[in-house]
Scaffold this motif. Structure first.
Motif, PDB file in Angstrom:
ATOM      1  N   LEU A  45      18.293  36.809 -41.278  1.00 11.40           N
ATOM      2  CA  LEU A  45      18.102  35.441 -40.788  1.00 11.40           C
ATOM      3  C   LEU A  45      18.651  34.416 -41.780  1.00 11.40           C
ATOM      4  CD1 LEU A  45      16.912  33.599 -38.626  1.00 11.40           C
ATOM      5  CD2 LEU A  45      14.722  33.688 -39.866  1.00 11.40           C
ATOM      6  N   PHE A  46      18.430  34.681 -43.065  1.00  9.80           N
ATOM      7  CA  PHE A  46      19.006  33.789 -44.067  1.00  9.80           C
ATOM      8  C   PHE A  46      20.527  33.787 -43.982  1.00  9.80           C
ATOM      9  CE2 PHE A  46      20.931  33.412 -48.301  1.00  9.80           C
ATOM     10  CZ  PHE A  46      20.556  32.103 -48.616  1.00  9.80           C
ATOM     11  N   GLY A  47      21.120  34.973 -43.790  1.00  8.14           N
ATOM     12  CA  GLY A  47      22.567  35.037 -43.647  1.00  8.14           C
ATOM     13  C   GLY A  47      23.054  34.265 -42.437  1.00  8.14           C
ATOM     14  N   THR A  48      22.299  34.309 -41.347  1.00  6.92           N
ATOM     15  CA  THR A  48      22.680  33.563 -40.143  1.00  6.92           C
ATOM     16  C   THR A  48      22.608  32.060 -40.389  1.00  6.92           C
ATOM     17  OG1 THR A  48      21.991  35.300 -38.623  1.00  6.92           O
ATOM     18  CG2 THR A  48      22.008  33.060 -37.761  1.00  6.92           C
ATOM     19  N   VAL A  49      21.507  31.608 -40.977  1.00  3.31           N
ATOM     20  CA  VAL A  49      21.354  30.171 -41.249  1.00  3.31           C
ATOM     21  C   VAL A  49      22.444  29.686 -42.191  1.00  3.31           C
ATOM     22  CG1 VAL A  49      19.844  28.450 -42.309  1.00  3.31           C
ATOM     23  CG2 VAL A  49      18.881  30.200 -40.809  1.00  3.31           C
ATOM     24  N   ALA A  54      27.946  34.104 -36.953  1.00  2.00           N
ATOM     25  CA  ALA A  54      26.846  34.034 -37.920  1.00  2.00           C
ATOM     26  C   ALA A  54      25.618  34.784 -37.419  1.00  2.00           C
ATOM     27  CB  ALA A  54      26.495  32.574 -38.206  1.00  2.00           C
ATOM     28  N   LEU A  55      25.410  34.787 -36.099  1.00  2.00           N
ATOM     29  CA  LEU A  55      24.254  35.481 -35.541  1.00  2.00           C
ATOM     30  C   LEU A  55      24.329  36.997 -35.737  1.00  2.00           C
ATOM     31  CD1 LEU A  55      23.748  33.505 -32.214  1.00  2.00           C
ATOM     32  CD2 LEU A  55      22.264  33.488 -34.225  1.00  2.00           C
ATOM     33  N   ILE A  56      25.503  37.501 -36.044  1.00  2.00           N
ATOM     34  CA  ILE A  56      25.628  38.937 -36.311  1.00  2.00           C
ATOM     35  C   ILE A  56      24.763  39.342 -37.495  1.00  2.00           C
ATOM     36  CG2 ILE A  56      27.251  40.727 -37.052  1.00  2.00           C
ATOM     37  CD1 ILE A  56      29.374  39.407 -35.379  1.00  2.00           C
TER      38      ILE A  56
END
Length: 219
Positions: free
Chosen positions: A136-140, A168-170
């Protein structure tokens, strides 16, 4: 593969660090999963074969030899050695009652066996609980990085935003893909360890009774 390569090239240092962290967590979790599945399978098979073989032996020495052969992960034999160990003269151990001494030694042997069976569980629990948040941090961060890049390029339209946000959602999907196997394996192995623990407790209790009867006969 092209999409993954594009995401990697478009990401910054933080996005790449998150991706590498998820990869490391996934690899470590799967190594532990495969290793524990192999070990627990052997232990459960050994418990089913070795304990009946020991009690079916004609004497104690033959039972010890059978146990040494069948107990491949050494979760049963240490308890037997602890039950048969003689206390060293002039020590507090020698001055204690037989019941207390046997209980203490068998408890310590049981704890060591359980610690051996539970090894790796902490890693699986940690990966299962933290990997979704890492993803989730990577997506944000990926969305923020993409929006900053788009704003620097001028006007922002829905078409220009959809692609970077979808990429990014990946990261969130990757975090879930890492966490789900770890959580499932943790729960499965926890049940198997609890089953082995019950068998080992019964084994320790029977050894205690055998050792006490043997001590009474020798007294």
């Amino acid at each position: 593969m092209n999409t993954l390569a594009q995401i990697w090239s478009a990401g910054d240092a933080v996005s790449r660090a998150v991706a590498l962290l998820l990869l490391a967590m996934s690899v470590s979790a799967w190594v532990v999963i495969l290793w524990k599945a192999w070990v627990l399978t052997r232990v459960r098979a050994d418990l089913a074969r070795a304990v009946p073989a020991f009690w079916a032996a004609p004497d104690l020495q033959a039972g010890r030899e059978r146990l040494a052969t069948l107990d491949r992960e050494r979760v049963l034999l240490p308890a037997l050695e602890a039950a048969l160990q003689r206390p060293e003269a002039g020590t507090l151990d020698a001055g204690s009652e037989d019941e207390s001494r046997l209980t203490r030694r068998l408890r310590d042997a049981l704890h060591r066996a359980l610690a051996q069976l539970q090894s790796g569980q902490v890693l699986l629990a940690s990966v299962g609980s933290t990997a979704p948040f890492v993803g989730l941090f990577g997506t944000v961060w990926g969305i923020y990085h993409a929006l900053v890049g788009l704003s620097a390029g001028g006007s922002i339209s829905l078409d220009r935003v959809t692609g970077p946000v979808g990429e990014a959602l990946i990261m969130t999907a990757a975090g879930l893909a890492v966490a789900i196997p770890a959580v499932l394996a943790y729960n499965l192995f926890g049940k198997q360890v609890a089953s082995c623990e019950a068998d080992l407790e019964g084994w320790a209790h029977d050894l205690r009774e055998m050792a006490l009867q043997r001590a009474r006969r020798e007294a």
